[in-house]
Design a protein around this motif. Structure first.
Motif, PDB file in Angstrom:
ATOM      1  N   GLU A 191      -3.884   1.121   5.747  1.00 22.79           N
ATOM      2  CA  GLU A 191      -3.323   0.027   4.793  1.00 22.79           C
ATOM      3  C   GLU A 191      -1.220  -0.518   5.619  1.00 22.79           C
ATOM      4  OE1 GLU A 191      -5.142   1.888   3.695  1.00 22.79           O
ATOM      5  OE2 GLU A 191      -7.314   0.764   3.858  1.00 22.79           O
ATOM      6  N   TYR A 192      -0.994   0.782   4.269  1.00 20.27           N
ATOM      7  CA  TYR A 192       0.371   0.982   4.831  1.00 20.27           C
ATOM      8  C   TYR A 192       0.712   0.550   5.840  1.00 20.27           C
ATOM      9  CZ  TYR A 192       5.250   1.713   4.403  1.00 20.27           C
ATOM     10  OH  TYR A 192       6.452   2.063   4.500  1.00 20.27           O
ATOM     11  N   PRO A 207       0.871  -0.943  -0.204  1.00 23.79           N
ATOM     12  CA  PRO A 207      -0.328  -0.161   0.041  1.00 23.79           C
ATOM     13  C   PRO A 207       0.679   0.991   0.613  1.00 23.79           C
ATOM     14  CG  PRO A 207      -1.016  -1.102   1.554  1.00 23.79           C
ATOM     15  CD  PRO A 207       0.212  -1.933   1.139  1.00 23.79           C
ATOM     16  N   THR A 221      -0.494   5.457   4.378  1.00 19.27           N
ATOM     17  CA  THR A 221      -2.003   5.113   4.255  1.00 19.27           C
ATOM     18  C   THR A 221      -2.070   4.611   5.500  1.00 19.27           C
ATOM     19  OG1 THR A 221      -2.023   3.284   2.758  1.00 19.27           O
ATOM     20  CG2 THR A 221      -2.528   5.447   1.408  1.00 19.27           C
TER      21      THR A 221
END
Length: 350
Positions: free
Chosen positions: A157-158, A151, A155
């Motif tokens: 998600e990262y 990702p 973010t």
């Protein structure tokens, strides 16, 4: 059955304790539910690999990684050439050990000769043209493979991916970090690369996190020992008592002196609190029969009712067994005990 940690030697004993409803019923032992039909061969995209050069469980770990990778990347998995299986001289293949039909019902799979006839003989320079994943840090278990992509930084998600990565200080691999990975006709994992547990190497960030349970289920249902081996093991299980425990007594092939020279009396002490006095104990061992009878049995028979392979050889016909199938049968028997005891270096896996 190790004494590698002198301060707390019981930490080095690998133990599984669970209840088993009926070890004699072969159908209750079959945990897999494969797809009903084979997956068509992809004749344009392949994944070729060399397995980790060690025992059968290490080779299984290699297979689980590339099987998962082939499923994710829509490639036909090519099984390696037949190999000599440590510590035996027999030449075997993955299909001698695992159910090939079930393997092919979730991922397209070719044996090496099939791959040569279909592609390699027509493309003799395939290895030079392939994307070679010579990722030497995979066996360190410090790397991970993020699918389908890492990702973007910053973010949520990262951040979740980095949190999952934790203390893994090695490389983060992903299809988008390897040029040509998605487009190349052949992806190739060379020797001594693919070796770690697939379920801790692959990571699926949101919104692809559902792919993780799917990958685990795919391996569970489609990579398992051949059903004939389960049938053979049921003969031993049918004559063992309903309740018993199991042990893998392994000393002779470790490189650690304190493992190779561990005395049966120390093993008895290490496992005293785990096993029940007077219970039946099936012992799978690499020791020679003479050494086992001379050193192990006199110590353990004072506390347990012992059983081992040579007690059951009359259950099998000539030609039914090979040096390779015997330990596989014992894997299954060992998995059905009330408690299983192994060394910290040995992970029994069926």
């Amino acid at each position: 059955t190790s004494n590698h940690n002198n301060d707390n030697n019981k930490k080095d004993v690998l133990v599984h304790i669970y209840s088993v409803k009926d070890v004699r019923n072969l159908e209750t032992m079959k945990y897999w539910h494969p797809n009903p039909s084979e997956v068509p061969i992809n004749t344009e995209r392949f994944l070729v690999f060399e397995p980790w050069q060690a025992g059968i469980n290490n080779r299984r770990m290699s297979l689980e990684i590339v099987y998962t990778m082939a499923a994710l990347t829509n490639r036909t998995l090519v099984l390696p050439r037949p190999f000599t299986q440590y510590p035996y001289s027999n030449i075997i293949s993955y299909t001698d050990v695992y159910d090939f039909k079930h393997m092919k019902s979730a991922v397209p799979v070719l044996e090496w000769k099939e791959w040569e006839d279909l592609y390699a003989s027509k493309n003799p320079n395939w290895k030079q043209q392939a994307i070679s994943c010579d990722w030497k840090d995979i066996p360190s278990q410090l790397t991970c493979f993020v699918y389908p992509r890492v990702p973007p930084e910053g973010t949520l998600e990262y951040n979740e991916t980095m949190e999952w990565r934790g203390r893994r200080t090695g490389s983060i691999y992903s299809p988008d970090t390897v040029p040509g990975f998605n487009e190349a006709p052949v992806i190739y994992f060379p020797d001594a690369v693919v070796f770690t547990h697939f379920y801790v190497w692959f990571y699926f960030p949101r919104p692809y996190d559902h792919m993780g349970p799917q990958a685990y289920q795919r391996v569970k249902d489609h990579i398992h020992l051949r059903e004939e081996l389960w049938d053979l093991s049921s003969r031993i299980l049918s004559v063992l008592p309903r309740s018993f425990s199991t042990m893998h007594y392994r000393r002779g092939d470790f490189q650690y002196p304190d493992q190779r020279n561990l005395k049966p009396s120390q093993i008895l002490e290490n496992t005293y609190a785990i096993l029940q006095e007077g219970e039946d104990l099936y012992v799978a061992t690499d020791e020679s029969p003479d050494t086992f009878k001379a050193e192990f049995i006199p110590v353990f028979e004072k506390r347990y009712k012992l059983h081992y392979w040579y007690d059951f050889t009359s259950l099998f016909k000539d030609g039914e067994l090979t040096p390779v199938t015997i330990p596989l049968i014992e894997m299954i028997v060992a998995s059905r005990g009330r408690a299983f005891i192994g060394t910290c270096m040995f992970k029994i896996c069926i």
